[in-house]
Design an enzyme around this catalytic site. Structure first.
Site, PDB file in Angstrom:
ATOM      1  N   GLY A   1     -13.246 -42.348 -45.129  1.00  0.00           N
ATOM      2  CA  GLY A   1     -14.239 -42.200 -46.178  1.00  0.00           C
ATOM      3  C   GLY A   1     -15.205 -41.073 -45.903  1.00  0.00           C
ATOM      4  N   ASP A   2     -16.259 -41.016 -46.733  1.00  0.00           N
ATOM      5  CA  ASP A   2     -17.261 -39.964 -46.573  1.00  0.00           C
ATOM      6  C   ASP A   2     -18.063 -40.134 -45.289  1.00  0.00           C
ATOM      7  OD1 ASP A   2     -16.609 -38.663 -48.969  1.00  0.00           O
ATOM      8  OD2 ASP A   2     -17.850 -40.037 -50.143  1.00  0.00           O
TER       9      ASP A   2
ATOM     10  N   GLU B   1     -19.764 -37.704 -39.918  1.00  0.00           N
ATOM     11  CA  GLU B   1     -19.760 -37.584 -38.457  1.00  0.00           C
ATOM     12  C   GLU B   1     -19.241 -36.222 -38.015  1.00  0.00           C
ATOM     13  OE1 GLU B   1     -18.170 -40.564 -35.962  1.00  0.00           O
ATOM     14  OE2 GLU B   1     -18.699 -42.225 -37.294  1.00  0.00           O
TER      15      GLU B   1
ATOM     16  N   SER C   1     -13.875 -46.194 -49.478  1.00  0.00           N
ATOM     17  CA  SER C   1     -14.214 -46.917 -50.709  1.00  0.00           C
ATOM     18  C   SER C   1     -14.920 -46.028 -51.716  1.00  0.00           C
ATOM     19  CB  SER C   1     -15.097 -48.129 -50.374  1.00  0.00           C
ATOM     20  OG  SER C   1     -16.255 -47.709 -49.654  1.00  0.00           O
ATOM     21  N   GLY C   2     -15.537 -44.931 -51.263  1.00  0.00           N
ATOM     22  CA  GLY C   2     -16.254 -44.046 -52.166  1.00  0.00           C
ATOM     23  C   GLY C   2     -15.478 -42.796 -52.517  1.00  0.00           C
TER      24      GLY C   2
END
Length: 631
Positions: A251-252, A257, A284-285
């Protein structure tokens, strides 16, 4: 979306035939099928792509052509098939297939040589009364048997393969400022979070990304994260000179990181000059991946991972803005958004409903609307001078600003005080020369060359022989921001800040506008999408040097808020002109001060400690992989 129209196809073919003879190959292939009459194909390969021209024997005598642009081709492979009486050919590209048994009844080795050309072609389909554009995998199989020996046939096939590869590389390097000889061989560092999204990132990578990397012959090194901040520590401390790309599968949060790890290195200037960043959306995004596809008019649904994998092997990149954020005694870098209030509350608090999947956002949105909160705070910002007409303040907005404007401040002074205190290929029309491979008919591919098959266990997490797989732990935790509460990550005092090198000091106090009061939410975005279906800032580009600041004031009705949230999926939630309750401002920098440090504050969707925060845009700070080069 750019789809090959008949006119585009004709123009492409004209370009094809006008190419220099030194850079193109031509040959004639024919097939013999029991279902169809013999067909003759004239095939041309050059820098524009691959032209397939069928000569028909009908009354018109007209040939049927199809052009596959070089931009849709990702690679090829030369192979030799082991033939047996149980494995018979039924056509395919090339000449007729003779009997495959010798006099002793023993299986013969096929003297032919085969060239597979892997392409992902844009196709238009109708779904639910809508035109849907997607990329479909296409394998063009050319069979060479003009010579009596396999060695001679393979030599001819390899000539076509090398020419194809050279044209593809030239297409990628076209317009590059560096000399081709100085560009290192492509190799990708892939960091995978196995717990991202629904926890299927490892499986999705194996099934959808590995085959594309194999077909493009791109070596890679895969590292599976073991704990939060693993990717941050990895890219901050490791020697990255061996890689030309760093890609995240997750994910984002995982990409956050990597960005911070890169920009916290002492040699960050060399790294961002020589390494591009990429993302495969398995979270999820997936706001960044959706924004990249939107900005470059590339199909995202229904196969976002396939599009991202093609982007990784495509070799094209463009500068992307980064926002430098200073909160208390830390500096972090953001690529997506900063949020305080309603949207951040829904995003973070709905985590307790994660087993419900995406429905958790809907449920918690209704909960937050019923129990609506407002937060007291102060927002200061520098309006962007190059604003477009639609972003100008209305007279009504100006009057409100006069009421709320108290004074202009120097943001640094305030912080110091606070710190101190193509149409498509028809599978029927060209079935003799083109093999459309799907999950249903991959068995042939698995038998003849299992090392290419994503279904082969031997290919799991491996690409070609040069690639490495590093399994750190199968019980990895979810990745999180390296600046989440409870994380102690001191900045290296020897590391020069990005803003000091790229943009210099902030403007003087006369540039700042200050508003103070009750807010439902303040959200700053610098990508078009905050999630795969959250079209938050429709005017945002990857490299426009702009922060899109959305402010919703206390006093707004619940019906207005509900309409705002519902319309975020289509990008129609923002008012055409600012009003009493919703304001949209294009800014270069802003300072957010939550009073009493109340509320949830997020950076790139990850929660950070709620405290005064300063942010400023750094235009074109890093290079991001994109689906196609800019024209």
């Amino acid at each position: 979306m750019q789809i090959n129209s008949p006119r585009h196809e004709v123009e492409s073919q004209k370009l094809l035939y006008s190419s220099s003879a030194l850079s193109e190959l031509r040959d004639t292939f024919y097939s013999n099928s029991k279902k169809k009459k013999s067909s003759v194909f004239h095939v041309v390969l050059n820098s524009c792509g691959l032209l397939l021209q069928r000569n028909t024997t009908d009354n018109t005598g007209a040939g049927k052509d199809h052009f596959v642009p070089i931009s849709d081709i990702i690679g090829g492979r030369c192979v030799r098939l082991q033939r047996s009486p149980r494995f018979k050919s039924t056509g395919g590209c090339g000449v007729c297939t003779p009997s495959i048994s010798d006099k002793d009844g023993k299986p013969n080795e096929d003297e032919d040589a085969y060239l597979y050309v892997f392409a992902y072609i844009l196709k238009r389909q109708k779904r639910n009364m809508r035109n849907v554009v997607k990329r479909e995998r296409t394998v063009i199989t050319l069979r060479f048997r003009s010579f009596d020996s396999h060695e001679d046939n393979m030599r001819e096939a390899e000539k076509w393969y090398k020419t194809l590869k050279a044209h593809r590389e030239n297409y990628v390097l076209e317009g590059a400022t560096r000399c081709t000889l100085n560009i290192p061989p492509k190799r990708i560092l892939i960091l995978l979070n196995p717990k991202s999204g629904s926890g299927k990132a490892r499986e999705l990578f194996h099934r959808q990304v590995v085959p594309v990397l194999n077909e493009a012959e791109v070596p890679y090194d895969l590292y599976v994260t073991k704990h939060s901040n693993y990717a941050y520590d990895f890219v901050k401390k490791r020697d990255l000179s061996v890689w030309t790309e760093i890609a995240t599968v997750g994910g984002d949060g995982l990409f956050h990181e990597v960005v911070n790890g890169v920009l916290k290195r002492l040699d960050w200037e060399d790294v961002i000059e020589n390494i591009s960043l990429g993302i495969v959306p398995c979270g999820s995004g997936n706001g960044l991946a959706r924004s990249i596809a939107h900005c470059h008019e590339e199909p995202y649904d229904p196969k976002p991972i396939l599009g991202a994998a093609l982007t990784l092997v495509g070799g094209h990149s463009t500068p992307m803005d980064i926002v430098e954020i200073e909160v208390q005694d830390k500096v972090m870098y953001s690529f997506l958004s900063v949020g305080w209030g309603l949207i951040s509350d829904i995003d973070i608090e709905s985590e307790r409903l994660r087993p419900l999947g995406y429905q958790r956002f809907t449920i918690w949105t209704l909960h937050r609307l019923i129990n609506l909160r407002t937060y007291r705070g102060r927002i200061s910002y520098i309006p962007k001078e190059e604003t477009e007409p639609g972003a100008m303040s209305s007279p009504h907005e100006i009057s409100r600003s006069k009421r709320s404007l108290q004074h202009s401040i120097s943001l640094q002074e305030t912080l110091d005080k606070q710190y101190k205190s193509n149409d498509h290929i028809s599978s029927t029309e060209f079935e003799d020369v083109i093999s459309l491979e799907t999950l249903a008919n991959q068995s042939f591919r698995s038998r003849c060359d299992s090392w290419l098959s994503s279904g082969s266990r031997k290919s799991t997490y491996y690409s070609i022989a040069e690639s490495l797989y590093h399994s750190i732990s199968d019980t990895s935790e979810c990745s999180a921001s390296p600046y989440a509460e409870g994380t102690d990550d001191a900045d290296d005092p020897q590391c020069e800040r990005l803003s000091e090198k790229k943009v210099g000091p902030l403007p003087n106090s006369s540039k700042w506008i200050v508003e103070e009061g009750e807010f439902v939410m303040i959200h700053a975005a610098y990508q078009s999408h905050l999630g795969s279906d959250c079209f938050f800032a429709p005017q945002s580009k990857l490299n426009d040097g702009t922060i899109h600041l959305v402010i919703i004031y206390g006093g707004i009705s619940r019906s207005q808020l509900l309409n705002f949230l519902i319309n975020m999926s289509s990008g129609t939630h923002l008012p055409s002109q600012n009003n009493d309750f919703i304001k949209v401002v294009r800014v270069e920098a802003f300072h957010l001060t939550p009073h009493e440090n109340n509320g949830i504050l997020t950076v790139d969707g990850e929660r950070v400690k709620c405290s005064p925060l300063q942010a400023r845009i750094i235009p074109g700070a890093v290079k991001i992989m994109i689906p196609k080069k800019m024209h």
